[in-house]
Design a protein around this motif. Structure first.
Motif, PDB file in Angstrom:
ATOM      1  N   ILE A   1     117.657  53.480  52.008  1.00  0.00           N
ATOM      2  CA  ILE A   1     117.383  54.826  51.533  1.00  0.00           C
ATOM      3  C   ILE A   1     115.983  54.825  50.924  1.00  0.00           C
ATOM      4  N   ALA A   2     115.150  55.754  51.369  1.00  0.00           N
ATOM      5  CA  ALA A   2     113.811  55.903  50.817  1.00  0.00           C
ATOM      6  C   ALA A   2     113.657  57.357  50.377  1.00  0.00           C
TER       7      ALA A   2
ATOM      8  N   ILE B   1     113.160  60.260  52.863  1.00  0.00           N
ATOM      9  CA  ILE B   1     112.367  59.841  54.018  1.00  0.00           C
ATOM     10  C   ILE B   1     113.367  59.245  55.004  1.00  0.00           C
ATOM     11  N   THR B   2     113.706  60.002  56.039  1.00  0.00           N
ATOM     12  CA  THR B   2     114.770  59.592  56.951  1.00  0.00           C
ATOM     13  C   THR B   2     114.251  59.043  58.275  1.00  0.00           C
ATOM     14  N   ARG B   3     113.022  59.327  58.601  1.00  0.00           N
ATOM     15  CA  ARG B   3     112.461  58.887  59.882  1.00  0.00           C
ATOM     16  C   ARG B   3     111.704  57.578  59.714  1.00  0.00           C
ATOM     17  N   ASN B   4     111.554  56.839  60.806  1.00  0.00           N
ATOM     18  CA  ASN B   4     110.756  55.616  60.758  1.00  0.00           C
ATOM     19  C   ASN B   4     109.275  55.924  60.580  1.00  0.00           C
ATOM     20  N   LEU B   5     108.832  57.073  61.074  1.00  0.00           N
ATOM     21  CA  LEU B   5     107.460  57.517  60.884  1.00  0.00           C
ATOM     22  C   LEU B   5     107.502  58.970  60.456  1.00  0.00           C
TER      23      LEU B   5
ATOM     24  N   ALA C   1     105.359  55.087  57.041  1.00  0.00           N
ATOM     25  CA  ALA C   1     106.177  54.316  57.974  1.00  0.00           C
ATOM     26  C   ALA C   1     107.236  53.555  57.186  1.00  0.00           C
ATOM     27  N   LYS C   2     108.463  53.603  57.683  1.00  0.00           N
ATOM     28  CA  LYS C   2     109.588  52.901  57.061  1.00  0.00           C
ATOM     29  C   LYS C   2     109.997  51.778  58.000  1.00  0.00           C
ATOM     30  N   THR C   3     109.892  50.528  57.516  1.00  0.00           N
ATOM     31  CA  THR C   3     110.232  49.384  58.352  1.00  0.00           C
ATOM     32  C   THR C   3     110.615  48.188  57.498  1.00  0.00           C
ATOM     33  N   ASP C   4     111.605  47.444  57.928  1.00  0.00           N
ATOM     34  CA  ASP C   4     112.023  46.200  57.272  1.00  0.00           C
ATOM     35  C   ASP C   4     112.228  46.354  55.767  1.00  0.00           C
TER      36      ASP C   4
ATOM     37  N   VAL D   1      93.646  55.248  48.261  1.00  0.00           N
ATOM     38  CA  VAL D   1      93.869  54.244  49.307  1.00  0.00           C
ATOM     39  C   VAL D   1      93.722  54.882  50.683  1.00  0.00           C
ATOM     40  N   SER D   2      93.356  54.047  51.643  1.00  0.00           N
ATOM     41  CA  SER D   2      93.374  54.496  53.035  1.00  0.00           C
ATOM     42  C   SER D   2      94.673  54.035  53.694  1.00  0.00           C
ATOM     43  N   ARG D   3      95.222  52.915  53.184  1.00  0.00           N
ATOM     44  CA  ARG D   3      96.520  52.418  53.664  1.00  0.00           C
ATOM     45  C   ARG D   3      97.050  51.393  52.679  1.00  0.00           C
ATOM     46  N   GLY D   4      98.349  51.136  52.762  1.00  0.00           N
ATOM     47  CA  GLY D   4      98.925  50.136  51.875  1.00  0.00           C
ATOM     48  C   GLY D   4     100.446  50.186  51.874  1.00  0.00           C
ATOM     49  N   ALA D   5     101.040  49.205  51.214  1.00  0.00           N
ATOM     50  CA  ALA D   5     102.494  49.128  51.079  1.00  0.00           C
ATOM     51  C   ALA D   5     102.923  49.860  49.816  1.00  0.00           C
ATOM     52  N   LEU D   6     104.101  50.463  49.859  1.00  0.00           N
ATOM     53  CA  LEU D   6     104.664  51.156  48.703  1.00  0.00           C
ATOM     54  C   LEU D   6     105.877  50.385  48.212  1.00  0.00           C
TER      55      LEU D   6
END
Length: 138
Positions: free
Chosen positions: A2-3, A16-20, A47-50, A71-76
């Motif tokens: 669950i996100a 957030i239910t979709r992978n992207l 993006a939701k993964t692993d 940020v331009s990108r990163g992990a949450l």
């Protein structure tokens, strides 16, 4: 997994239910529409993964910040604060929402089926039913 994005203003959480998930204010292009003039038409992608969430800003005018840093990108990570322009959210990540009763029924349905078929099942390394691991749908 669950996100959720938990708005810091106390409004309703957003799952957030979709992978992207594309975030922005353009209804026909975005999966998550945020109605604010400070949000770009296509602001960022989540993006939701692993068991993790990753964010990528898609060239937004007012930027995407994680814990106050643009940020331009990163992990949450759980508890991180993410801001799309002036809209702020707290990240919630957790296991799937399956009740304990449902998990228990899932665990014991396989041995019941085996008993009906007459097969003998031995649970190796498990001394009692309480030692069985709980499984999730994820």
């Amino acid at each position: 997994m669950i996100a959720k994005l938990i708005p810091t203003d106390g409004s309703e959480p957003i799952a957030i239910t979709r992978n992207l998930t594309i975030v922005g204010r353009k209804k026909k292009l975005c999966d998550l529409v945020l109605e604010s003039s400070s949000i770009s038409k296509v602001h960022c992608a989540i993006a939701k993964t692993d068991g993790l969430l990753f964010i990528r800003d898609l060239g937004s005018t007012n930027g995407t910040k994680v814990n106050g840093q643009r940020v331009s990108r990163g992990a949450l990570l759980p508890g991180d604060e993410i801001a799309f322009a002036n809209m702020k959210f707290r990240i919630h990540l957790g296991p799937g929402e399956v009740s304990n009763t449902e998990q228990t029924e899932q665990l014991f349905s396989v041995p019941q089926i085996a008993e009906e078929s007459g097969e003998n099942i031995e649970l190796v390394g498990i001394e009692s039913e309480s030692d069985l691991p709980l499984l999730s749908d994820d």
